[in-house]
Design an enzyme around this catalytic site. Structure first.
Site, PDB file in Angstrom:
ATOM      1  N   SER A  20       0.840  -1.196   0.000  1.00 49.79           N
ATOM      2  CA  SER A  20       0.000   0.000   0.000  1.00 49.79           C
ATOM      3  C   SER A  20       0.884   1.258   0.000  1.00 49.79           C
ATOM      4  CB  SER A  20      -0.945  -0.041   1.204  1.00 49.79           C
ATOM      5  OG  SER A  20      -1.948   0.928   1.100  1.00 49.79           O
TER       6      SER A  20
ATOM      7  N   HIS B 259      -8.559  -4.423  -0.856  1.00 53.47           N
ATOM      8  CA  HIS B 259      -7.317  -3.720  -0.524  1.00 53.47           C
ATOM      9  C   HIS B 259      -6.559  -4.524   0.520  1.00 53.47           C
ATOM     10  CE1 HIS B 259      -4.647  -0.243  -0.388  1.00 53.47           C
ATOM     11  NE2 HIS B 259      -4.591  -0.423   0.920  1.00 53.47           N
TER      12      HIS B 259
ATOM     13  N   ASP C 206     -10.535  -3.272  -5.467  1.00 55.13           N
ATOM     14  CA  ASP C 206      -9.977  -2.514  -4.342  1.00 55.13           C
ATOM     15  C   ASP C 206     -10.777  -1.227  -4.177  1.00 55.13           C
ATOM     16  OD1 ASP C 206      -8.486  -0.930  -2.600  1.00 55.13           O
ATOM     17  OD2 ASP C 206      -6.566  -1.599  -3.390  1.00 55.13           O
TER      18      ASP C 206
END
Length: 430
Positions: free
Chosen positions: A206, A372, A341
């Site tokens: 991320s 995610h 996501d």
């Protein structure tokens, strides 16, 4: 008439019940995306020898990713479960915490976890890992990935984002930001000095994916002795990502509010270090704006950009986004995202797709499901302890470690280091 009503009304009510049940089932099917079928990831890469080798050596990239049947096809449930649970049956790897003083008075911390056996290639390989926003080595998804990597022969070094560790005070009025690579660079430099014979694998999750790609692209020397880089679920362009975070599509505005609330609490936990003293770059007015903030963009504008003296939010986002550096990465680069996501808008995926189409060292993998940072696998209801993400990263890195087929013994490691350094030095940059 009364007789007719007595016979027709129950039938009417039964029809209403059937319609209500059908409506509920329809909503459930739509919300859980149950009509969607499992599919192999969509892969974008050039037709090169390395690409063909990786597709042959990494069967997980070409076979179906099958999430848990009842809820795994919902990107929201995958994301929420990751956020609330992290992972199931989380291991507890044992490591050593390192504290490094930074030039500005900050203290970088990271944990080193030794391999639990020899690597199959015979090399000494260290994964240098950058977690997601506000995360650290004690997070469950990091522990699960580290344990899996250790068992496959990898040493792991995990950065603890500045200010993220509970009960560890800041030593300067600065926290981690979206694209600051200082602490990650300090960790990589320490690993290179402490283990001069090791090869490096760079992994970012991320926000961490943005940091590691930016770090590698900032300088050719940063790619020395780096075998490859893997980035999972990043957004590539902070300015565009924050614009989409203000939209209600896929409930991103709600996710934005939740993440902003968590970030706000993290910043306020270091209030005494960040908002007091003559050396602080933020003031009482910034504190008031922070407390009123309901989005990450408002927090970044009131506090985060000021840690590095950016004059505007636009400048902060542009200078800290890896989209302006990633084309300088010459080592093999795996970029992984999920179509469902809810945090990363599909428009942001034009960056990795275009990069993979233009650069022979880049492979872009887009799964249909996973949310995610979820990527849970499982039969019907309960997910497995290891996720598709955990396994595919290690499988890809294993393949990269086998790619060159050099000579055995010490000369093998020497040749690999020379080859990696040469690739970083002579590969053309866009």
């Amino acid at each position: 008439i009364q007789s007719m009503l007595r016979t027709e009304l129950p039938a009417m009510f039964d029809g209403v019940k059937v319609a209500a049940v059908a409506a509920v089932l329809y909503v459930i099917v739509r919300c859980l995306n149950l009509k969607s079928t499992a599919a192999p990831p969509e892969i974008t890469c050039q037709d090169t020898m390395l690409g063909r080798f990786l597709l042959k050596s990494c069967p997980m990239l070409t076979k179906e990713y099958i999430p848990p049947l009842l809820w795994g096809k919902s990107g929201h449930l995958q994301t929420v479960l990751y956020g609330k649970v992290g992972r199931v049956n989380t291991p507890a790897p044992s490591g050593v915490r390192v504290f490094l003083p930074m030039p500005d008075g900050a203290t970088a911390t990271f944990d080193v976890f030794e391999a639990l056996g020899n690597h199959s290639s015979g090399d000494d390989v260290t994964m240098v890992i950058c977690p997601g926003i506000g995360n650290h080595s004690e997070k469950k998804y990091i522990r699960t990935f580290v344990d899996h990597s250790q068992r496959r022969g990898y040493r792991c070094a995990v950065l603890n984002h500045l200010g993220a560790l509970p009960n560890v005070a800041l030593t300067s009025p600065r926290m981690f930001t979206y694209g600051c690579t200082w602490e990650f660079a300090a960790m990589v430099g320490h690993i290179r000095r402490a283990f001069p014979g090791t090869l490096l694998v760079v992994v970012g999750f991320s926000l961490g994916g943005n940091i590691v790609c930016k770090f590698l692209g900032e300088s050719r020397s940063n790619q020395d002795r780096v075998l490859c880089c893997v980035s999972v679920c990043q957004g590539y362009s902070a300015l565009r990502a924050q614009e989409t975070f203000l939209q209600w599509d896929q409930f991103r505005r709600i996710y934005n509010f939740v993440l902003a609330d968590k970030m706000k609490k993290l910043i306020l936990s270091h209030r005494s270090s960040l908002f007091s003293g003559n050396s602080s770059c933020v003031c009482d007015g910034d504190l008031s704006r922070l407390c009123a903030a309901t989005s990450l963009m408002q927090i970044d504008d009131s506090v985060m950009r000021k840690f590095h003296g950016y004059s505007s939010l636009k400048e902060y986002y542009e200078k800290d986004s890896c989209a302006h550096y990633i084309h300088n990465v010459a080592v093999p680069l795996l970029l992984v995202n999920s179509s469902d996501d809810p945090l990363v808008h599909r428009s942001l995926l034009a960056v990795p797709r275009t990069l993979a189409e233009k650069m022979p060292n880049v492979m872009f993998v887009l799964t249909q499901h996973g949310g995610h940072m979820g990527f849970f696998e499982g039969a019907v209801l309960l997910p497995h302890p290891l996720t598709w993400m955990d396994k595919v990263i290690v499988e890809y890195v294993d393949a990269i470690c086998r790619w060159e087929e050099p000579r055995p013994g010490y000369e093998k490691s020497t040749q690999r280091r020379q080859t990696s350094a040469k690739a970083a030095a002579v590969s053309p940059l866009c």
